[in-house]
Design an enzyme around this catalytic site. Structure first.
Site, PDB file in Angstrom:
ATOM      1  N   THR A 231       0.824  -1.213   0.000  1.00 27.94           N
ATOM      2  CA  THR A 231       0.000   0.000   0.000  1.00 27.94           C
ATOM      3  C   THR A 231       0.862   1.269   0.000  1.00 27.94           C
ATOM      4  O   THR A 231       0.567   2.197  -0.768  1.00 27.94           O
ATOM      5  CB  THR A 231      -0.990  -0.044   1.183  1.00 27.94           C
ATOM      6  OG1 THR A 231      -1.827  -1.204   1.007  1.00 27.94           O
ATOM      7  CG2 THR A 231      -1.867   1.192   1.254  1.00 27.94           C
TER       8      THR A 231
ATOM      9  N   THR B 235       3.765   1.799  -1.382  1.00 31.81           N
ATOM     10  CA  THR B 235       4.273   2.012  -2.746  1.00 31.81           C
ATOM     11  C   THR B 235       3.121   2.405  -3.675  1.00 31.81           C
ATOM     12  O   THR B 235       3.298   3.256  -4.565  1.00 31.81           O
ATOM     13  CB  THR B 235       4.986   0.745  -3.260  1.00 31.81           C
ATOM     14  OG1 THR B 235       6.003   0.387  -2.331  1.00 31.81           O
ATOM     15  CG2 THR B 235       5.625   0.978  -4.616  1.00 31.81           C
TER      16      THR B 235
ATOM     17  N   GLU C 241      -3.288  -3.008  -7.074  1.00 35.90           N
ATOM     18  CA  GLU C 241      -3.652  -4.182  -6.257  1.00 35.90           C
ATOM     19  C   GLU C 241      -2.695  -4.188  -5.074  1.00 35.90           C
ATOM     20  O   GLU C 241      -1.513  -4.489  -5.235  1.00 35.90           O
ATOM     21  CB  GLU C 241      -3.499  -5.475  -7.075  1.00 35.90           C
ATOM     22  CG  GLU C 241      -4.442  -5.572  -8.257  1.00 35.90           C
ATOM     23  CD  GLU C 241      -5.887  -5.817  -7.874  1.00 35.90           C
ATOM     24  OE1 GLU C 241      -6.189  -5.949  -6.668  1.00 35.90           O
ATOM     25  OE2 GLU C 241      -6.723  -5.860  -8.782  1.00 35.90           O
TER      26      GLU C 241
HETATM   27  P1  NAP Z   1       6.621  -3.358  -2.683  1.00 35.07           P
HETATM   28  O1  NAP Z   1       7.729  -3.159  -1.759  1.00 35.07           O
HETATM   29  O2  NAP Z   1       5.570  -2.314  -2.792  1.00 35.07           O
HETATM   30  O3  NAP Z   1       7.306  -3.629  -4.102  1.00 35.07           O
HETATM   31  C1  NAP Z   1       6.544  -3.959  -5.239  1.00 35.07           C
HETATM   32  C2  NAP Z   1       7.222  -3.424  -6.477  1.00 35.07           C
HETATM   33  O4  NAP Z   1       7.251  -2.001  -6.435  1.00 35.07           O
HETATM   34  C3  NAP Z   1       8.664  -3.876  -6.669  1.00 35.07           C
HETATM   35  O5  NAP Z   1       8.883  -4.086  -8.051  1.00 35.07           O
HETATM   36  C4  NAP Z   1       9.444  -2.674  -6.180  1.00 35.07           C
HETATM   37  O6  NAP Z   1      10.726  -2.567  -6.737  1.00 35.07           O
HETATM   38  C5  NAP Z   1       8.570  -1.555  -6.695  1.00 35.07           C
HETATM   39  N1  NAP Z   1       8.755  -0.278  -6.022  1.00 35.07           N
HETATM   40  C6  NAP Z   1       9.265  -0.045  -4.780  1.00 35.07           C
HETATM   41  N2  NAP Z   1       9.224   1.279  -4.521  1.00 35.07           N
HETATM   42  C7  NAP Z   1       8.687   1.876  -5.615  1.00 35.07           C
HETATM   43  C8  NAP Z   1       8.376   3.224  -5.946  1.00 35.07           C
HETATM   44  N3  NAP Z   1       8.612   4.231  -5.104  1.00 35.07           N
HETATM   45  N4  NAP Z   1       7.798   3.488  -7.152  1.00 35.07           N
HETATM   46  C9  NAP Z   1       7.520   2.487  -8.003  1.00 35.07           C
HETATM   47  N5  NAP Z   1       7.818   1.200  -7.756  1.00 35.07           N
HETATM   48  C10 NAP Z   1       8.381   0.888  -6.569  1.00 35.07           C
HETATM   49  O7  NAP Z   1       5.803  -4.693  -2.384  1.00 35.07           O
HETATM   50  P2  NAP Z   1       6.391  -6.152  -2.113  1.00 35.07           P
HETATM   51  O8  NAP Z   1       6.970  -6.150  -0.743  1.00 35.07           O
HETATM   52  O9  NAP Z   1       7.203  -6.588  -3.270  1.00 35.07           O
HETATM   53  O10 NAP Z   1       5.062  -7.027  -2.137  1.00 35.07           O
HETATM   54  C11 NAP Z   1       4.360  -7.365  -0.986  1.00 35.07           C
HETATM   55  C12 NAP Z   1       3.056  -6.584  -0.926  1.00 35.07           C
HETATM   56  O11 NAP Z   1       2.318  -6.766  -2.126  1.00 35.07           O
HETATM   57  C13 NAP Z   1       2.144  -7.055   0.176  1.00 35.07           C
HETATM   58  O12 NAP Z   1       1.588  -5.941   0.840  1.00 35.07           O
HETATM   59  C14 NAP Z   1       1.025  -7.791  -0.555  1.00 35.07           C
HETATM   60  O13 NAP Z   1      -0.195  -7.836   0.116  1.00 35.07           O
HETATM   61  C15 NAP Z   1       0.957  -7.015  -1.825  1.00 35.07           C
HETATM   62  N6  NAP Z   1       0.340  -7.814  -2.881  1.00 35.07           N
HETATM   63  C16 NAP Z   1      -0.918  -7.472  -3.301  1.00 35.07           C
HETATM   64  C17 NAP Z   1      -1.550  -8.238  -4.272  1.00 35.07           C
HETATM   65  C18 NAP Z   1      -2.934  -7.892  -4.744  1.00 35.07           C
HETATM   66  O14 NAP Z   1      -3.371  -8.422  -5.758  1.00 35.07           O
HETATM   67  N7  NAP Z   1      -3.661  -7.024  -4.062  1.00 35.07           N
HETATM   68  C19 NAP Z   1      -0.890  -9.331  -4.834  1.00 35.07           C
HETATM   69  C20 NAP Z   1       0.389  -9.645  -4.390  1.00 35.07           C
HETATM   70  C21 NAP Z   1       1.009  -8.862  -3.415  1.00 35.07           C
HETATM   71  P3  NAP Z   1      12.021  -3.177  -5.997  1.00 35.07           P
HETATM   72  O15 NAP Z   1      11.742  -4.614  -5.831  1.00 35.07           O
HETATM   73  O16 NAP Z   1      13.110  -2.901  -6.960  1.00 35.07           O
HETATM   74  O17 NAP Z   1      12.134  -2.446  -4.700  1.00 35.07           O
END
Ligand code: NAP
Length: 474
Positions: free
Chosen positions: A226, A228, A246
């Site tokens: 959320t 991000t 999502e």
């Molecule tokens: P995240 O930290 O938000 O990272 C997701 C993606 O965003 C990565 O590719 C990351 O790149 C990129 N990112 C990070 N900072 C950014 C910015 N400022 N601007 C644009 N992109 C940026 O999430 P996560 O830890 O990978 O995933 C876990 C979360 O995803 C959990 O909260 C989960 O509930 C949620 N999720 C939701 C769904 C749904 O369908 N609702 C499905 C799956 C997961 P880097 O890896 O290079 O940092």
């Protein structure tokens, strides 16, 4: 150690700097990928914009055939994709309830085929002596996709296929922790697609920031946390991009007093712990009535003690490691906080010895609001079980969250459960199930779990804009 390339305008690209990709079961790097930057985003967007006119002008049947070909490519290379996904995420090939890399790649194929088979309608609103009004659905331009680390290939497919099917071109950025299967997929896809239609840039959050602010991108689709999601929304505002977000979930499940603890326990355990709880719509808070509480907790603890945790490449493994050390630290902090506030840890509650990022499957009894593991998304193998005396109170507690992704009701009385489902504040509710998404039913969050939906025609619509054509007669 194999190095994987970015793909821009149909060609492999390196950046001179590498990111090592670690297998979380061993803590050791097994692959490396290019560390791209904003200049690569510019190149990829330019290539996608150049490819858009021809791609969007193709007949619908033509684009459908391309997408079907991508499904065939995934299927023909399924063992390779499964091995890559297991190495980068740690998830088992099979796994608890068969939720492993086999399901991830199989799901990617199924979603691709269903998306290819959707019809994009032209609606006729009026057709009389005065006028005919048609509503057409047109592609948007370049779609920017950013994916997370928990289901890297599946979520890439969830973004890319409807975008392409609708006639858009794509720039994709996978999570830095899990870019490998995505890069291999884009490489293979480019052996079929016209150059520039599907591009991928690897790199850190700066690459994502360059995308969400880029004037050449018409829409962002993002799956991840959320915070991000908020950042992307803010950054996209300057160019008024369309958004599908999502985001995180803290899904509640409510067991009704007529449920049988022994019957529901294995199902509840499966939907909370498959993929080690690292699924957006996993069961993350469980509300259980007084009368069933101790028996159901004991059953869940027994299952947690029996499940086989190990390296996902071992066919006997049911649960792998947590994907990364930061996530394991968060899970441990949430469990420790519950313990300090008086919860009973009935199983697990500690990291496992060894090189990988393993954590024992954990059942937390006497959990309550005010404990972090109830109030926050744990996204890991730790389930808080919350006792309730009054069903109205359980519903209120389930809804007392900023998140609203999924929820579930557990009872043999499915009519009663379905009526209660409508009172849950979330995008999807399952009865006697949880998190069972499918490619033809819409899926998305309410409140701070997201904006928009994915899947089926509902999801495809988010990659299309409406154009109304009014033809005057007489
Ligand atoms: P995240 O930290 O938000 O990272 C997701 C993606 O965003 C990565 O590719 C990351 O790149 C990129 N990112 C990070 N900072 C950014 C910015 N400022 N601007 C644009 N992109 C940026 O999430 P996560 O830890 O990978 O995933 C876990 C979360 O995803 C959990 O909260 C989960 O509930 C949620 N999720 C939701 C769904 C749904 O369908 N609702 C499905 C799956 C997961 P880097 O890896 O290079 O940092």
């Amino acid at each position: 150690m194999q190095t994987f390339n970015m793909i821009i305008d149909g060609a492999p690209v390196q950046s001179g700097r590498l990111i090592e990709v670690v297998n979380p079961a061993t803590g050791q790097p097994f692959a490396s990928v290019a560390a791209g930057d904003a200049s690569h985003v510019d190149q990829a967007v330019a290539a996608a914009r150049a490819a858009f006119p021809a791609w969007s002008a193709l007949s619908d049947a033509n684009r459908r055939a391309y997408v079907m070909q991508l499904a065939d490519l995934l299927e023909a290379n399924m063992p390779e994709f499964m091995a890559l996904v297991t190495q980068e995420t740690g998830k088992p090939m099979g796994g608890l309830n068969n939720v492993g890399s086999g399901m991830e790649v199989g799901g990617a194929i199924a979603w691709t085929r269903v998306t290819a088979s959707l019809d994009i309608p032209v609606d006729v609103i009026q057709d009389n002596a005065d006028a005919r009004i048609e509503v057409h659905r047109k592609p948007l331009g370049v779609v920017g996709s950013i994916t997370p680390w928990n289901w890297p290939l599946m979520i890439c497919i969830w973004h890319v296929m409807p975008a392409l099917r609708a006639g858009n071109t794509v720039v994709l950025k996978p999570a830095s922790l899990t870019p490998v299967a995505t890069l291999r997929f884009v490489e293979l896809a480019n052996s079929v697609l016209p150059k520039g239609v599907l591009n991928v840039v690897t790199g850190d959050a700066d690459v994502g920031t360059a995308m969400s602010g880029h004037p050449g991108i018409a829409k962002m689709v993002f799956t991840g946390s959320t915070p991000t999601g908020r950042h992307i929304m803010r950054n996209a505002a300057a160019t008024l991009k369309r958004l599908t977000l999502e985001l995180g979930g803290n899904d509640a499940g409510i067991v009704l007093p007529d449920a049988d603890p022994k019957t529901v326990a294995p199902k509840l355990f499966g939907v909370a712990f498959h993929n080690n709880g690292q699924t957006c719509a996993c069961l993350k808070r469980l509300y259980v009535p007084d009368a069933l509480y101790e028996e159901l907790c004991a059953e869940l603890a027994r299952l947690a003690g029996e499940v086989k945790v190990g390296n996902g490449l071992d066919p006997a493994t049911q649960l792998g490691p947590i994907q990364n050390p930061a996530q394991r630290k968060l899970v441990a902090a949430l469990v420790d906080d519950a313990r300090e506030k008086g919860a009973r840890i009935l199983a697990g509650g500690h990291a496992l010895e060894g090189d990988g990022y393993f954590y024992a499957p954990t059942i937390i009894a006497d959990a309550r609001a005010g404990m972090r593991v109830v109030d926050e998304e744990q996204f890991g193998p730790a389930l808080p079980v919350i006792r309730y005396a009054d069903l109205e109170d359980a519903i209120a507690q389930a809804n007392a969250s900023d998140n609203g992704l999924g929820g579930s009701i557990w009872s043999p009385d499915t009519a009663r459960a379905a009526a209660l489902a409508l009172r849950l504040e979330c995008g999807s509710v399952w009865i006697n199930e949880h998190g069972a998404v499918q490619p033809d039913a819409p899926f998305g969050g309410v409140k701070q779990s997201g904006v928009g939906v994915e899947f089926g025609l509902y999801g495809l619509e988010e990659y299309l804009s409406l154009q109304t054509v009014k033809i005057m007669k007489g």
